[in-house]
Design an enzyme around this catalytic site. Structure first.
Site, short mmCIF file in Angstrom:
data_model
loop_
_atom_site.label_atom_id
_atom_site.label_comp_id
_atom_site.label_asym_id
_atom_site.label_seq_id
_atom_site.Cartn_x
_atom_site.Cartn_y
_atom_site.Cartn_z
CB CYS A 192 -29.74 -21.65 14.24
SG CYS A 192 -30.03 -20.24 15.34
CB CYS A 219 -26.58 -19.09 13.59
SG CYS A 219 -26.37 -20.46 14.77
CB CYS A 262 -26.41 -47.10 -20.25
SG CYS A 262 -26.51 -48.90 -19.97
CG HIS A 307 -24.85 -53.50 -21.57
ND1 HIS A 307 -23.50 -53.32 -21.65
CD2 HIS A 307 -25.37 -52.34 -21.11
CE1 HIS A 307 -23.20 -52.10 -21.27
NE2 HIS A 307 -24.32 -51.47 -20.94
CB CYS A 367 -23.55 -47.82 -22.74
SG CYS A 367 -22.85 -48.49 -21.22
CB CYS A 427 -36.88 -11.93 -6.08
SG CYS A 427 -35.84 -12.93 -5.01
#
Length: 496
Positions: free
Chosen positions: A313, A318, A388, A393, A398, A481
């Site tokens: 809204c 709100c 990973c 594997h 990893c 900004c």
């Protein structure tokens, strides 16, 4: 006789000028017609239905109209009252008989003058008082009869029912529509004993009514507070007559509220301009109203920027959200698909047991199993390691470096330092055709192209983005900004 005919014509012309086509329908070939009389309800009027131990009560502002079908005899109004049939879905036969007797008494009380307008005024303003109904209408409960309908016939049967309602000579039959007809003229001065009324229940097929009701329920977003019926199923809708009557009343009330809303002026909270309700959208969750143009542009801007959590809204402080149907009507199909996809993705991102398939060509959501580091995409069937994001594997670690001595790969590995990699890519990009072919034979063409694109992408991200201080997601600032908002973690921070 000529005087009666002139008075009939004058009365019908006057009624045609007073009432609109939705309230009064005249039969062109003879002195007959039909009135749809909307009963005036007091503030806080409620409809109640007791179904077993369950009590359902709803606040309504309008009820389905009373149908008064009449035919004027040749000696009306001098000697005979009009022949009429009074039909209503939410009144019982005794109540309709009482109203019919009162209509005949009104004819006698007017001294045998035109009476149709007086009848309409009585039914509209005093019918509930006459029946001793003040602020509560209790519908009769019904436990004995269950009516079935086939939803596949909804649209056709709905149109048939509407055609029947528009015909002045035939009432729209219904299992709850009761009618009381008067077709005998009482002798003057003996209205109480001279009238012969026959009360009966007329019923159209259950499919006609239920199909119309179900169709209107699907098209009506306003009737969102109606709890689902425990006895109903979509494969074959099962409702008692009283439950069907309640749904009919609620649907009619919602339709009338929409008509009132469409004809009312509202001030848009964005452009501060007054618009008719037909050009506005009301958010059901909070009740705030905005013009369709402003709310549409607001939602489109949020979806294009990818901030689907911002589709709320526009009123300050709100957080109510429009319904998916409202979003679809405001932004169109293309943006709605993007909204739906981003909303699902944002929800999945917040779920700890959801990851994504690491394949660039897939990216589907995958449900994780806590007991295993492996996951399999249900779309492309790619098995990968959760940690990973590489091909699964097994028990290997990893990112385990391959043993160069045991490697049978004829290609030479890429440089590991940033400076060496930059020099290699610069050499590949600026070298001659012969030099490029030499590097491709040494490192592999696909690997060089992939590394070149990835290096350029990483460089662009490093130069043009900053990581969010909360989730470290790279964020680009393209204007405005320094007050930033991260769409991934919904946190705010300062760019500087």
């Amino acid at each position: 006789m000529n005087t009666d005919f002139e008075e009939q014509e004058d009365e019908l012309l006057a009624l045609h000028s007073i009432f609109g086509s939705e309230e009064f329908l005249r039969h062109e070939s003879k002195s007959a017609g039909q009135f749809r009389v909307s009963v005036e309800l007091p503030a806080g009027f409620n409809v109640l239905l007791k179904h077993g131990e369950e009590i359902r009560q709803y606040d309504v502002s309008s009820l389905p109209p009373l149908l008064l079908t009449f035919e004027l005899p040749e000696d009306y109004p001098s000697s005979s009252p009009p022949f009429f049939t009074l039909t209503c879905s939410w009144l019982t036969d005794p109540q309709l008989t009482s109203l019919s007797n009162q209509l005949t008494d009104l004819y006698q009380a007017t001294g045998n003058t035109v009476v149709l307008f007086s009848w309409i005024q009585f039914l509209r303003e005093d019918a509930l008082k006459h029946l001793n109904i003040h602020t509560l209408l209790e519908l009769p409960s019904d436990h004995s009869k269950i009516l079935q309908t086939n939803p596949a016939q909804q649209e056709d049967e709905c149109y048939k029912a509407e055609e029947k309602e528009s015909t002045p000579q035939s009432e729209p039959p219904d299992d709850q529509n009761h009618h009381v007809s008067s077709n005998l003229s009482p002798p003057p001065g003996d209205a109480a004993q001279g009238s012969d009324f026959t009360a009966s229940n007329t019923s159209e097929t259950t499919d006609d009514f239920l199909s119309s009701a179900v169709d209107k329920f699907e098209l009506s977003e306003s009737v969102t507070d109606i709890p689902p019926n425990k006895d109903h199923s979509y494969s074959g809708l099962s409702l008692t007559p009283s439950q069907m009557l309640l749904s009919q009343i609620l649907i009619h009330d919602a339709e009338q509220k929409r008509k009132v809303f469409a004809a009312t002026l509202f001030d848009c909270g964005v452009c501060f301009t007054s618009w008719l309700g037909s050009e506005c959208v009301q958010l059901y969750e909070c009740g705030h109203i905005f013009c369709r143009a402003c709310l549409s542009e607001f939602c489109k801007a949020q979806i294009r920027e990818g901030t689907v959590q911002g589709v709320i809204c526009p009123q300050p402080d709100c957080t109510a959200t429009p319904t998916p149907a409202q979003v679809r009507s405001l932004v169109g199909e293309e943006l709605f698909h993007r909204y739906d996809r981003l909303l699902l993705q944002s929800i999945l991102d917040c779920m700890p047991d959801i990851t994504y398939c690491p394949r660039n060509s897939c990216g589907s959501a995958v449900i994780l199993e806590k007991s295993s580091p492996a996951a399999m995409c249900s779309v492309c069937s790619f098995a990968f390691c959760v940690n990973c994001k590489k091909t699964y594997h097994g028990t290997s670690k990893c990112y385990e470096e391959p043993d160069e001595k045991k490697s049978d790969d004829p290609l030479i590995r890429l440089p590991q330092t940033g400076e060496a990699m930059a020099a290699l890519l610069r050499d590949y990009a600026t070298g001659s055709r012969q030099r490029r072919r030499l590097l491709e034979r040494r490192y592999g063409r696909k690997l060089l192209l992939y590394t070149q694109e990835k290096h350029a992408s990483d460089k662009w991200v490093t130069v043009n983005t900053k990581p969010c201080p909360h989730c470290f997601c790279p964020i680009q600032k393209d204007g405005g900004c320094n007050h930033m908002f991260c769409t991934r973690c919904n946190q705010r921070f300062n760019w500087e």
